[in-house]
Design a protein around this motif. Sequence first.
Motif, PDB file in Angstrom:
ATOM      1  N   THR A 165      31.905   5.418 -10.494  1.00  0.00           N
ATOM      2  CA  THR A 165      32.468   5.430  -9.155  1.00  0.00           C
ATOM      3  C   THR A 165      33.271   4.151  -8.943  1.00  0.00           C
ATOM      4  OG1 THR A 165      30.553   4.302  -8.266  1.00  0.00           O
ATOM      5  CG2 THR A 165      30.510   6.706  -8.222  1.00  0.00           C
ATOM      6  N   THR A 177      30.905   1.116  -8.598  1.00  0.00           N
ATOM      7  CA  THR A 177      30.372   0.699  -9.903  1.00  0.00           C
ATOM      8  C   THR A 177      31.446  -0.049 -10.687  1.00  0.00           C
ATOM      9  OG1 THR A 177      29.077   2.722  -9.903  1.00  0.00           O
ATOM     10  CG2 THR A 177      29.190   1.520 -11.967  1.00  0.00           C
ATOM     11  N   THR A 178      32.657   0.488 -10.667  1.00  0.00           N
ATOM     12  CA  THR A 178      33.755  -0.145 -11.389  1.00  0.00           C
ATOM     13  C   THR A 178      33.987  -1.564 -10.882  1.00  0.00           C
ATOM     14  OG1 THR A 178      34.777   2.009 -11.699  1.00  0.00           O
ATOM     15  CG2 THR A 178      36.198   0.086 -11.975  1.00  0.00           C
ATOM     16  N   LYS A 232      30.746  -3.742 -11.914  1.00  0.00           N
ATOM     17  CA  LYS A 232      30.466  -3.956 -13.338  1.00  0.00           C
ATOM     18  C   LYS A 232      31.672  -4.418 -14.144  1.00  0.00           C
ATOM     19  CE  LYS A 232      26.438  -1.533 -14.472  1.00  0.00           C
ATOM     20  NZ  LYS A 232      25.820  -0.721 -15.500  1.00  0.00           N
ATOM     21  N   VAL A 291      32.846  12.679 -10.324  1.00  0.00           N
ATOM     22  CA  VAL A 291      32.081  12.001 -11.374  1.00  0.00           C
ATOM     23  C   VAL A 291      31.737  12.993 -12.483  1.00  0.00           C
ATOM     24  CG1 VAL A 291      29.868  10.892 -11.877  1.00  0.00           C
ATOM     25  CG2 VAL A 291      31.176  10.192  -9.873  1.00  0.00           C
ATOM     26  N   MET A 318      33.899  -6.945 -23.115  1.00  0.00           N
ATOM     27  CA  MET A 318      32.466  -7.139 -23.368  1.00  0.00           C
ATOM     28  C   MET A 318      32.200  -6.717 -24.804  1.00  0.00           C
ATOM     29  SD  MET A 318      31.066  -3.887 -21.137  1.00  0.00           S
ATOM     30  CE  MET A 318      31.682  -4.163 -19.510  1.00  0.00           C
ATOM     31  N   TYR A 340      28.542   1.660 -21.858  1.00  0.00           N
ATOM     32  CA  TYR A 340      28.943   1.595 -20.445  1.00  0.00           C
ATOM     33  C   TYR A 340      28.831   2.960 -19.750  1.00  0.00           C
ATOM     34  CZ  TYR A 340      31.716   0.699 -16.266  1.00  0.00           C
ATOM     35  OH  TYR A 340      32.129   0.592 -14.968  1.00  0.00           O
ATOM     36  N   VAL A 369      26.238   4.028 -16.835  1.00  0.00           N
ATOM     37  CA  VAL A 369      26.735   4.409 -15.511  1.00  0.00           C
ATOM     38  C   VAL A 369      26.135   5.742 -15.084  1.00  0.00           C
ATOM     39  CG1 VAL A 369      28.802   5.336 -14.402  1.00  0.00           C
ATOM     40  CG2 VAL A 369      28.871   3.088 -15.495  1.00  0.00           C
TER      41      VAL A 369
END
Lengths: 278, 253
Positions: A171, A174-175, A178, B83, B101, B109, B113
Amino acid sequence: MSTRIKDRLLYIIICAISFITLGILVWIMAYIITKGLPYISWEFLTTDYRGDREGILPSIVTTLYLIIISLSISTPIGIGTAIYLVEYSKPGKTIDVIRFAIVTLAGIPSIIYGLFGYMFFVIALNYGNSFLAGGMTISIMVLPTIIRTTEEALKAVPKSFREGSLALGATKLTTIIKIVLPSAIPGILAAIILSIGRIVGETAVLIFTLGTATGFPTSIMDSARTLSVHLYMLAKEGLSFEQAFATATVLLIITAFINFISSKIALNIKRFAMGSKN
Amino acid sequence: MKSDLQKIHTQNLDLFYGDTQALKDVSISLEEKKVTAFIGPSGCGKSTFLKTLNRMNDLVDNVKISGKVFLDNLNIYEKYDIVELRKRVGMVFQKPNPFPMSIYDNIAYGPRVHGIKSKSILNEIVEKSLKNAALWDEVKDRLKQNALGLSGGQQQRLCIARVLAVEPEVVLMDEPTSALDPLSTLKIEDLINELKKNYTIIIVTHNMQQAGRISDKTAFFLLGEIVEYGSTDKIFSVPEDKRTEDYITGRFG
């Protein structure tokens, strides 16, 4: 003149200018330290300023408290505002107004903030001369710096990082948490260091809002004086230039130390946020 | 146009950037576990169309979309969890875009998520995805190192592995080799051939030889419309439309 000579001349001028800049800085620091260092003693650093004692410990403590209080108010608000402006807002009237307000706030002389803080927090809200009033006023003062510097840091994060994350089904929130924020940490740190610099150096605002009491602060409602205010009082009253220079030396060292520690902390935050604990 | 094999199909898809129409009445059916290539000159709408399939155009201001896009017969522009959509339809971009990273964290990742926390499961996913993207042998000893230290070709395979880690059904690729050297390009093409056994792959490419080498079907875009769509062999040998022929023989574009 041949291009080669012109080139050479320009090079020399640029070198000279940067050395002059550096020279002035070194000269100021050397001047203060050589004048101040002889007067710094264990007693000077560990006693208060009362009666025949001339120590600055309360001012050191006050300076650190004020940094912590002001930043814990202004950093979340400033970073939040920057995230809203860069990541969420759509161009339009509201945004223009917000940006105009930020630019205006950035340009206001600090004495005006002091006056406002005095009238509003000290008198109207009846906080008196206190950490609460001083911290609030200083927070408002550094907010534009934090917002604008953080904004630049967020804008510098490549769009491709955001796309990559969103395309994986992350989402937007989150982007941001993170990917975007950890990438922007060096810039956000710059914002915080700039703010610390302004907090540590401020006097006009604080004389009005935090006051000039010399004792150890025990609560958020206490009045106290930071190192800069102490320095100002010593010099203005002509009490002791030796002590003023000694205080200035301590101020320089503390500022350098804070900058060093902040960059270490930021590096660890970045590792923690981006990296795994595997 | 309907067939049992179709994975995605669109109906009368129009897309506007502000007042400019970028896609005109695009209706197409894309087959499951096949490689479909979109070709056409710059600005013909092929990348724009690709991005409508996982709704990446939603991120652009001033985009208006009308028409329908179905994934397994459900319209993704209608009450569809974005999503969930992007989990099922992954995307590889033109320029490799690994996150700053470690290699491991890049792959983990997506799964993280989507709520996977178990370390052993993550380890498995990372290994499997890297193996599927033909990158495991090159990086298995340095999973903790920053992904930005990889070469361009490795970075792009990492990005493919990152997409595979969320177990999509469709993989969209937007000119995935245009920033890579010939050798890396070859590796990615081999990989695509391997991946089509399990995934539906839709690839935008500027390179017609590439389309010829790797795709089963090809669609030729021009000025926001699909001029011709059919099996790659046919498009490249006996195109029906004069404009397709002109483009393929290099008369414009």
